[in-house]
Motif scaffolding. Structure first.
Motif, short mmCIF file in Angstrom:
data_model
loop_
_atom_site.label_atom_id
_atom_site.label_comp_id
_atom_site.label_asym_id
_atom_site.label_seq_id
_atom_site.Cartn_x
_atom_site.Cartn_y
_atom_site.Cartn_z
N GLY A 1 0.84 -1.20 0.00
CA GLY A 1 0.00 0.00 0.00
C GLY A 1 0.87 1.24 0.00
N PRO A 2 1.78 1.36 0.99
CA PRO A 2 2.72 2.48 0.97
C PRO A 2 3.60 2.51 -0.29
CG PRO A 2 2.70 1.46 3.13
CD PRO A 2 1.87 0.59 2.24
N LEU A 3 4.02 1.33 -0.76
CA LEU A 3 4.88 1.27 -1.94
C LEU A 3 4.16 1.81 -3.18
CD1 LEU A 3 7.49 0.42 -3.35
CD2 LEU A 3 6.49 -1.87 -3.63
N GLY A 4 2.90 1.42 -3.36
CA GLY A 4 2.13 1.92 -4.50
C GLY A 4 1.98 3.43 -4.45
N VAL B 1 1.83 0.38 -10.26
CA VAL B 1 0.92 0.76 -9.18
C VAL B 1 -0.23 -0.23 -9.07
CG1 VAL B 1 -0.72 2.53 -8.40
CG2 VAL B 1 1.51 3.21 -9.30
N ALA B 2 -0.75 -0.66 -10.23
CA ALA B 2 -1.86 -1.63 -10.25
C ALA B 2 -1.45 -2.93 -9.57
CB ALA B 2 -2.31 -1.89 -11.68
N VAL B 3 -0.23 -3.38 -9.84
CA VAL B 3 0.27 -4.61 -9.20
C VAL B 3 0.37 -4.42 -7.70
CG1 VAL B 3 2.26 -6.15 -8.99
CG2 VAL B 3 1.51 -5.40 -11.25
N CYS B 4 0.86 -3.28 -7.27
CA CYS B 4 0.98 -2.99 -5.84
C CYS B 4 -0.38 -3.02 -5.15
CB CYS B 4 1.63 -1.62 -5.62
SG CYS B 4 3.41 -1.56 -5.96
N ILE B 5 -1.39 -2.48 -5.82
CA ILE B 5 -2.74 -2.47 -5.24
C ILE B 5 -3.27 -3.88 -5.06
CG2 ILE B 5 -5.14 -1.76 -5.60
CD1 ILE B 5 -4.04 0.68 -7.13
N VAL B 6 -3.04 -4.74 -6.05
CA VAL B 6 -3.50 -6.14 -5.95
C VAL B 6 -2.85 -6.83 -4.76
CG1 VAL B 6 -3.44 -8.40 -7.05
CG2 VAL B 6 -4.00 -6.39 -8.40
N VAL B 7 -1.53 -6.68 -4.62
CA VAL B 7 -0.81 -7.32 -3.52
C VAL B 7 -1.28 -6.75 -2.19
CG1 VAL B 7 1.46 -7.74 -2.50
CG2 VAL B 7 1.19 -7.75 -4.99
N ALA C 1 -4.08 11.66 -4.09
CA ALA C 1 -3.27 11.69 -2.88
C ALA C 1 -4.05 11.17 -1.67
CB ALA C 1 -2.77 13.11 -2.62
N ALA C 2 -5.32 11.56 -1.57
CA ALA C 2 -6.13 11.14 -0.42
C ALA C 2 -6.31 9.63 -0.40
CB ALA C 2 -7.49 11.85 -0.47
N TRP C 3 -6.66 9.05 -1.55
CA TRP C 3 -6.92 7.60 -1.58
C TRP C 3 -5.64 6.80 -1.35
CZ3 TRP C 3 -6.02 2.91 -4.04
CH2 TRP C 3 -6.97 1.92 -3.79
N PHE C 4 -4.56 7.22 -1.97
CA PHE C 4 -3.33 6.48 -1.80
C PHE C 4 -2.69 6.73 -0.44
CE2 PHE C 4 -3.78 5.79 -6.32
CZ PHE C 4 -3.27 4.50 -6.47
N ALA C 5 -2.98 7.87 0.17
CA ALA C 5 -2.53 8.11 1.54
C ALA C 5 -3.24 7.14 2.48
CB ALA C 5 -2.82 9.55 1.95
N TRP C 6 -4.52 6.85 2.16
CA TRP C 6 -5.25 5.85 2.95
C TRP C 6 -4.59 4.48 2.81
CZ3 TRP C 6 -8.17 1.65 0.84
CH2 TRP C 6 -8.80 0.87 1.82
N CYS C 7 -4.26 4.09 1.60
CA CYS C 7 -3.58 2.80 1.38
C CYS C 7 -2.27 2.75 2.17
CB CYS C 7 -3.27 2.60 -0.10
SG CYS C 7 -4.70 2.28 -1.15
N ALA C 8 -1.50 3.82 2.08
CA ALA C 8 -0.21 3.86 2.75
C ALA C 8 -0.37 3.80 4.27
CB ALA C 8 0.54 5.13 2.34
N GLY C 9 -1.25 4.64 4.80
CA GLY C 9 -1.44 4.70 6.24
C GLY C 9 -2.02 3.41 6.80
N GLY D 1 -2.01 0.40 5.45
CA GLY D 1 -1.06 -0.69 5.31
C GLY D 1 -0.02 -0.68 6.42
N PHE D 2 0.46 0.50 6.74
CA PHE D 2 1.48 0.62 7.78
C PHE D 2 0.90 0.31 9.16
CE2 PHE D 2 4.46 3.12 10.51
CZ PHE D 2 5.60 2.38 10.21
N ILE D 3 -0.32 0.78 9.42
CA ILE D 3 -0.96 0.53 10.71
C ILE D 3 -1.16 -0.97 10.93
CG2 ILE D 3 -3.10 0.76 12.03
CD1 ILE D 3 -3.39 3.58 10.78
N LEU D 4 -1.71 -1.64 9.93
CA LEU D 4 -2.00 -3.06 10.07
C LEU D 4 -0.71 -3.91 10.07
CD1 LEU D 4 -5.14 -3.48 7.78
CD2 LEU D 4 -5.03 -3.27 10.27
N TRP D 5 0.30 -3.43 9.36
CA TRP D 5 1.56 -4.16 9.36
C TRP D 5 2.23 -4.09 10.73
CZ3 TRP D 5 6.70 -2.34 9.90
CH2 TRP D 5 7.68 -3.31 9.65
N ARG D 6 2.16 -2.91 11.34
CA ARG D 6 2.79 -2.74 12.67
C ARG D 6 2.02 -3.45 13.76
NH1 ARG D 6 4.42 3.01 14.64
NH2 ARG D 6 5.32 1.62 16.21
N ARG D 7 0.69 -3.45 13.63
CA ARG D 7 -0.15 -4.07 14.67
C ARG D 7 -1.11 -5.05 14.02
NH1 ARG D 7 -3.06 0.28 18.15
NH2 ARG D 7 -3.60 -1.61 19.27
N PRO D 8 -0.63 -6.25 13.73
CA PRO D 8 -1.49 -7.25 13.05
C PRO D 8 -2.76 -7.53 13.83
CG PRO D 8 0.79 -7.99 13.14
CD PRO D 8 0.68 -6.79 14.03
#
Length: 201
Positions: free
Chosen positions: A10-13, A59-65, A182-190, A192-199
């Motif tokens: 998410g952050p990578l995309g 970016v499309a590949v990143c979204i799928v993953v 920016a808003a939608w991809f900021a959501w993906c990035a944020g 993704g990072f939240i869930l990665w840090r706190r599964p």
């Protein structure tokens, strides 16, 4: 609970899109990021056309993953996987935009279709509202859903070419459109990072 590296896509995309849009815009002579749309960077005949399409495909590949990681997190949390599926739809839209550069008629069809995956933040917040998982993920998604909707409304002002809103934002429409991305991809990035840090679980 182990961490799922797919959530970091998410952050990578988001990073690939931001860097690609900024970097490729600089290769197009006379391009104005404040006034012109992102699609015009990779339009037919542009020196950045091939690179722009490749960037969007990445970016499309990143979204799928990312969506796959989000699905796993949702299942672990005992929540519906609807949010991840809605998120994954963005990959189809982005791939379509890459395959059919502006001004191809299908370019705008895929662009308008993005209105569906743009709903992913509130769908996620709704389906996770009773989850024992990270509460920050729900709160963040609610806040970003509101930001995304505001950006959508501003972008839809193009439908009323004589309206007050469109008249006001027209000189800076390039920035308005980028605000939605920016808003939608900021959501993906944020998220993704939240869930990665706190599964979840």
């Amino acid at each position: 609970m182990s961490r799922d590296a797919r959530l970091l896509f998410g952050p990578l995309g988001a990073v690939i899109l931001a860097a690609g849009v900024a970097g490729l815009a600089a290769t197009v002579p006379g391009y104005d990021s404040v006034r012109q749309t992102v699609s015009e960077i990779g339009e037919v005949g542009s020196p950045a056309q091939a690179a722009f399409s490749l960037m969007l495909a990445s970016v499309a590949v990143c979204i799928v993953v990312f969506a796959l990681g989000l699905r796993r997190a949702s299942i672990r949390a005992g929540c519906s996987a609807l949010g991840p599926y809605v998120t994954a739809l963005m990959s189809i839209c982005v791939a379509g935009i890459a395959m059919f550069p502006f001004p191809h008629p299908l370019h705008n069809v895929f662009g308008l279709a993005e209105l569906i995956p743009y709903q992913a933040p509130w769908v996620f917040a709704l389906t996770w509202r009773r989850s024992p998982g990270p509460r920050a993920a729900v709160s963040f998604s609610r806040a970003m859903a509101a930001v995304v909707w505001l950006a959508i409304l501003l972008n839809l002002s193009t439908l009323d070419r004589h309206g007050v809103i469109w008249t006001s934002i027209r000189p800076v429409y390039g920035l308005i459109q980028r605000g939605l991305f920016a808003a939608w991809f900021a959501w993906c990035a944020g998220l993704g990072f939240i869930l990665w840090r706190r599964p979840a679980g």
